[in-house]
Design a protein around this motif. Sequence first.
Motif, PDB file in Angstrom:
ATOM      1  N   LEU A  95       0.832  -1.200   0.000  1.00 44.84           N
ATOM      2  CA  LEU A  95       0.000   0.000   0.000  1.00 44.84           C
ATOM      3  C   LEU A  95       0.868   1.252   0.000  1.00 44.84           C
ATOM      4  CD1 LEU A  95      -2.875   1.163   0.169  1.00 44.84           C
ATOM      5  CD2 LEU A  95      -2.679   1.059   2.664  1.00 44.84           C
ATOM      6  N   ARG A  96       1.942   1.247   0.770  1.00 45.82           N
ATOM      7  CA  ARG A  96       2.886   2.381   0.777  1.00 45.82           C
ATOM      8  C   ARG A  96       3.464   2.606  -0.624  1.00 45.82           C
ATOM      9  NH1 ARG A  96       8.147   2.015   2.688  1.00 45.82           N
ATOM     10  NH2 ARG A  96       8.152   0.089   1.446  1.00 45.82           N
ATOM     11  N   ASP A  97       3.863   1.525  -1.281  1.00 46.48           N
ATOM     12  CA  ASP A  97       4.445   1.644  -2.620  1.00 46.48           C
ATOM     13  C   ASP A  97       3.424   2.158  -3.634  1.00 46.48           C
ATOM     14  OD1 ASP A  97       6.784   0.685  -1.543  1.00 46.48           O
ATOM     15  OD2 ASP A  97       6.485  -1.375  -2.244  1.00 46.48           O
ATOM     16  N   ILE A 116       0.902   0.144  16.243  1.00 49.03           N
ATOM     17  CA  ILE A 116       1.608  -1.128  16.429  1.00 49.03           C
ATOM     18  C   ILE A 116       2.493  -1.483  15.236  1.00 49.03           C
ATOM     19  CG2 ILE A 116      -0.177  -2.015  17.968  1.00 49.03           C
ATOM     20  CD1 ILE A 116      -1.042  -3.836  15.593  1.00 49.03           C
ATOM     21  N   GLN A 117       2.297  -0.791  14.122  1.00 45.72           N
ATOM     22  CA  GLN A 117       3.140  -1.040  12.942  1.00 45.72           C
ATOM     23  C   GLN A 117       3.111   0.201  12.055  1.00 45.72           C
ATOM     24  OE1 GLN A 117       5.769  -2.158  11.645  1.00 45.72           O
ATOM     25  NE2 GLN A 117       5.202  -4.342  11.647  1.00 45.72           N
ATOM     26  N   ALA A 118       4.186   0.447  11.352  1.00 40.84           N
ATOM     27  CA  ALA A 118       4.261   1.588  10.434  1.00 40.84           C
ATOM     28  C   ALA A 118       5.243   1.276   9.319  1.00 40.84           C
ATOM     29  CB  ALA A 118       4.680   2.853  11.171  1.00 40.84           C
ATOM     30  N   VAL A 119       4.913   1.746   8.117  1.00 39.36           N
ATOM     31  CA  VAL A 119       5.800   1.652   6.961  1.00 39.36           C
ATOM     32  C   VAL A 119       5.995   3.081   6.467  1.00 39.36           C
ATOM     33  CG1 VAL A 119       6.140   0.694   4.671  1.00 39.36           C
ATOM     34  CG2 VAL A 119       4.878  -0.616   6.384  1.00 39.36           C
ATOM     35  N   GLN A 120       7.211   3.560   6.557  1.00 40.59           N
ATOM     36  CA  GLN A 120       7.484   4.968   6.262  1.00 40.59           C
ATOM     37  C   GLN A 120       7.498   5.237   4.757  1.00 40.59           C
ATOM     38  OE1 GLN A 120       7.459   6.640   8.968  1.00 40.59           O
ATOM     39  NE2 GLN A 120       7.916   5.042  10.453  1.00 40.59           N
ATOM     40  N   SER A 121       7.040   6.425   4.394  1.00 38.32           N
ATOM     41  CA  SER A 121       7.113   6.879   3.009  1.00 38.32           C
ATOM     42  C   SER A 121       8.574   6.971   2.568  1.00 38.32           C
ATOM     43  CB  SER A 121       6.449   8.256   2.877  1.00 38.32           C
ATOM     44  OG  SER A 121       6.738   8.835   1.633  1.00 38.32           O
ATOM     45  N   ASN A 122       8.809   6.726   1.294  1.00 30.92           N
ATOM     46  CA  ASN A 122      10.159   6.844   0.748  1.00 30.92           C
ATOM     47  C   ASN A 122      10.476   8.256   0.252  1.00 30.92           C
ATOM     48  OD1 ASN A 122      10.884   4.111   1.131  1.00 30.92           O
ATOM     49  ND2 ASN A 122       9.755   3.521  -0.712  1.00 30.92           N
ATOM     50  N   LEU A 214      -6.464   1.179   9.772  1.00 30.75           N
ATOM     51  CA  LEU A 214      -5.384   1.335   8.793  1.00 30.75           C
ATOM     52  C   LEU A 214      -5.372   2.784   8.327  1.00 30.75           C
ATOM     53  CD1 LEU A 214      -3.247  -0.128   6.976  1.00 30.75           C
ATOM     54  CD2 LEU A 214      -5.102  -0.401   5.301  1.00 30.75           C
ATOM     55  N   SER A 215      -4.197   3.405   8.325  1.00 30.41           N
ATOM     56  CA  SER A 215      -4.121   4.827   8.026  1.00 30.41           C
ATOM     57  C   SER A 215      -3.014   5.121   7.026  1.00 30.41           C
ATOM     58  CB  SER A 215      -3.863   5.607   9.318  1.00 30.41           C
ATOM     59  OG  SER A 215      -3.591   6.962   9.054  1.00 30.41           O
ATOM     60  N   VAL A 216      -3.281   6.101   6.172  1.00 27.80           N
ATOM     61  CA  VAL A 216      -2.268   6.662   5.283  1.00 27.80           C
ATOM     62  C   VAL A 216      -2.143   8.138   5.632  1.00 27.80           C
ATOM     63  CG1 VAL A 216      -1.654   7.214   2.905  1.00 27.80           C
ATOM     64  CG2 VAL A 216      -2.752   5.030   3.428  1.00 27.80           C
ATOM     65  N   SER A 217      -0.922   8.593   5.889  1.00 27.60           N
ATOM     66  CA  SER A 217      -0.735   9.972   6.331  1.00 27.60           C
ATOM     67  C   SER A 217       0.469  10.605   5.651  1.00 27.60           C
ATOM     68  CB  SER A 217      -0.549  10.032   7.850  1.00 27.60           C
ATOM     69  OG  SER A 217       0.592   9.294   8.246  1.00 27.60           O
ATOM     70  N   GLY A 218       0.490  11.926   5.655  1.00 24.15           N
ATOM     71  CA  GLY A 218       1.591  12.655   5.043  1.00 24.15           C
ATOM     72  C   GLY A 218       1.421  14.145   5.240  1.00 24.15           C
TER      73      GLY A 218
END
Length: 247
Positions: A95-97, A116-122, A214-218
């Motif tokens: 999802l991040r990609d 509890i989990q996070a995938v950082q933006s590139n 589930l969240s998408v943030s920026g």
Amino acid sequence: MEDRKLTVRAVERALDILMCFTRDQELGLSEIAGMIGLHKSTVHRLLTTLEDRGFVIRNTATEKYRLGIRIWELSTHMPHGDDPAVILLPAMERLRDRLGETVSLYLRDGAERIRIQAVQSNQAIRRVATVGARLPLFVGASSKVLVAFADGDDAEKLMADPDWPAGLDRTAYRQQLEQIRLCGYATSYEEREPGAAAVSAPIFNRKGGVAAALSVSGPVSRLSPDKLEEFAPVLMEAAHEMGLLLS
């Protein structure tokens, strides 16, 4: 019987001390005592025991404490077969990609939510999400999702909390929750943190209960309200697929 009560109380206090480190990596004696509402002499005795057992480490230069290696040893023996933070990580990375922004997973704990989990933006300019962070349940896209899809009169109990923000109108909040239930997602725009925006959707387990948010943030420079609405269908689809992975 009295000795047993005292022993349980001591264990509870020691655990309260360890939980203080979910907010800060290093804490001084006075800070810990203030956070759990105990006299410094009592906290010092408990910290000494925890230090002897390796659960905390004292920095002799700063006289501050941090979690010790025993905590890490315990965590390595945790079963991960049903841990959503582990199970859903590959899907979160996909999802991040796809969206190019930071993806987070939240669980509710009382009047707070825990990442509890996070995938950082590139991307060079991004919103860094710290795993283990505790955030208030009153504001934010993920908070509203966890409340909106909770069972029973959960929202009313939350609004009766003495810590409910004075400037947050309860009627407007109820209307937001109703709209979130209808749409299936929530958005926030500089609601909790200046310069940050997010969109969140619930992850339901196979029994129909809310397993997580589930969240998408920026940054708001990229995530306009229109962009959040554009992300919402993609996010809800991902949340549905993640739910199928959970028991």
